[in-house]
Design an enzyme around this catalytic site. Structure first.
Site, PDB file in Angstrom:
ATOM      1  CD  GLU A  54      -3.012  -0.716  -0.070  1.00  0.00           C
ATOM      2  OE1 GLU A  54      -3.111   0.444  -0.505  1.00  0.00           O
ATOM      3  OE2 GLU A  54      -3.646  -1.665  -0.566  1.00  0.00           O
ATOM      4  CG  LEU A  97       9.377   2.354  -5.808  1.00  0.00           C
ATOM      5  CD1 LEU A  97       9.148   1.591  -4.516  1.00  0.00           C
ATOM      6  CD2 LEU A  97       8.129   2.313  -6.671  1.00  0.00           C
ATOM      7  CE1 TYR A 137      -6.221   3.918  -0.583  1.00  0.00           C
ATOM      8  CE2 TYR A 137      -3.858   4.129  -0.188  1.00  0.00           C
ATOM      9  CZ  TYR A 137      -4.918   3.548  -0.866  1.00  0.00           C
ATOM     10  OH  TYR A 137      -4.671   2.583  -1.805  1.00  0.00           O
ATOM     11  CG  ASP A 155      -7.673   5.091  -4.110  1.00  0.00           C
ATOM     12  OD1 ASP A 155      -8.901   5.085  -4.381  1.00  0.00           O
ATOM     13  OD2 ASP A 155      -6.870   4.313  -4.649  1.00  0.00           O
ATOM     14  CB  CYS A 217     -19.783   2.712 -19.503  1.00  0.00           C
ATOM     15  SG  CYS A 217     -19.267   4.327 -18.875  1.00  0.00           S
ATOM     16  CB  CYS A 220     -18.841  -0.391 -15.513  1.00  0.00           C
ATOM     17  SG  CYS A 220     -19.076   0.193 -13.818  1.00  0.00           S
ATOM     18  CB  CYS A 226     -23.115   5.019 -13.626  1.00  0.00           C
ATOM     19  SG  CYS A 226     -21.972   6.402 -13.813  1.00  0.00           S
ATOM     20  CB  THR A 320       4.661  16.767  -6.628  1.00  0.00           C
ATOM     21  OG1 THR A 320       4.816  15.358  -6.458  1.00  0.00           O
ATOM     22  CG2 THR A 320       3.179  17.117  -6.520  1.00  0.00           C
TER      23      THR A 320
END
Length: 382
Positions: A54, A97, A137, A155, A217, A220, A226, A320
């Site tokens: 995670e 990473l 999270y 998330d 879709c 899905c 939806c 970022t």
């Protein structure tokens, strides 16, 4: 529980009671049972493996994470092995990473768990949250998947899925939007399969309800529920405000080679213990895009004898909030070895550079140059 779907009409915005959100649970879990991707951490259902996966998956694609996860588990098969490792060993395995504070926090948390929790991750959401690097999270992921706690795990994938299901025009980048979705998920998460439900929501966002394009879709499992699809407005959601432009920084990178010793050595510096790329090794670099003449002057000022100086291709790396635009030089030098030496420099054998020192991906271009130099030198000596 009912989701309120936002409809924008000529007279303004009004709320329409439309979707019973709990109606997505059964079809979503049925889909997950037959469509979940086979991933190595799902073959390791222990809390430690789930935690590592995670953290690695934050800001990183699944495909990129898999080889890192496999190498990590071989090097540190359990919490005790990780806690006993040095920071340099951990950072070296993390190399490439990015977001290296994640790796440092993993090591800090492992040592705290060994000292305060008997060597096992705590099976409590609140205690998980208290560990370095574990936010809402990640605590929700570990808690629900490893310990079957009925806690949400929200998330970007989950935010996107919910925004489309409800055609919600709220900016998903806001704290208020995340809080609302978290509470909505908390009310419907099945107590008998909380981990599977959270993973199913994330899996749906990662493989079907895709970002930056048309969602799939047609495959899905909850498309019939939806609202965005009903309105044929799938690409309009989620709504997210634009990011501010990144700051651009010019840097001149010096790849210094001392060939007066065998095997040859190169110069590295360690970055400060806080801030961007904290504590990692890097090639000496100087602010600005410098000319060859200026680089010669700088090397002369540190008492280095220059045998050759070659300008390298320019390189760019995007973080970022900042971009590095780099000009590089490869210099064959003899270090002074005296007081004028470049401050903080460490001369390391190029043979051990890739094995022992963690260098950020920002310097990938210059790593490759040294790797080719090393290969060429080895060929000459065969």
């Amino acid at each position: 529980m009912l989701f309120y779907v936002t409809i924008v009409g000529k007279t303004g915005i009004f709320m329409k009671q439309s979707l019973k959100i709990e109606s997505i649970v059964d079809p979503l879990l049925q889909w997950y049972d037959s469509h979940a991707r086979i991933l190595p951490w799902r073959d390791h259902p222990d809390p430690y493996a789930i935690w590592i996966s995670e953290i690695m998956l934050q800001q990183t694609r699944v495909e990129a994470v898999i080889p890192y996860f496999d190498r990590w588990m071989k090097a540190f098969p359990d919490l005790a092995a990780l806690a006993a490792a040095s920071e340099d060993e951990v950072l070296k395995l993390w190399e490439g990473l990015g977001y290296y504070s994640r790796a440092r926090n993993i090591l800090k948390a492992a040592r705290l768990v060994m000292g305060n929790h008997g060597g096992s991750l705590p099976a409590s959401y609140e205690e998980l949250r208290s560990l370095p690097g574990i936010g809402e999270y990640t605590a929700g992921s570990i808690g629900s998947i490893a310990f079957q706690l009925p806690v949400p795990c929200v998330d970007g994938n989950v935010m996107r899925v919910v925004a489309r299901l409800t055609a919600n025009p709220t900016d998903i980048g806001t704290a208020a939007a995340k809080k609302l979705v978290t509470e909505q998920i908390r009310e419907i998460i099945p107590k008998d399969r909380p981990g599977d439900f959270n993973q199913a929501m994330m899996e749906l966002g990662a493989t079907v309800c895709l970002p930056n394009g048309l969602p799939k879709c047609e495959i899905c499992p909850v498309s019939h529920l939806c609202e965005a699809r009903r309105q044929n407005r799938m690409t309009e959601f989620p709504v997210k405000s634009g990011k501010p432009p990144r700051k651009i920084e010019q840097k001149t990178v010096l790849v210094l080679l001392d060939e007066t010793v065998q095997p040859p050595k190169t110069a590295l510096l360690k970055r400060p213990p806080s801030g961007l790329l904290a504590g990692l090794w890097e090639y000496p670099n100087i602010e600005g895009s410098l000319s060859e003449e200026k680089v010669r002057q700088i090397l002369d000022s540190y008492g280095m004898q220059i045998f050759s100086l070659l300008k390298l291709q320019e390189s760019k790396h995007i973080f970022t909030h900042v971009e590095w635009h780099m000009t590089g030089y490869l210099a064959s030098v003899r270090p002074s070895g005296g007081a004028a030496e470049l401050p903080g420099v460490r001369w390391v054998c190029i043979d051990e550079l890739n094995e022992r020192f963690a260098l950020p991906a920002a310097f990938k271009t210059y790593n490759q140059i040294l790797r080719r130099y090393k290969e060429s030198r080895n060929e000459r000596h065969e």
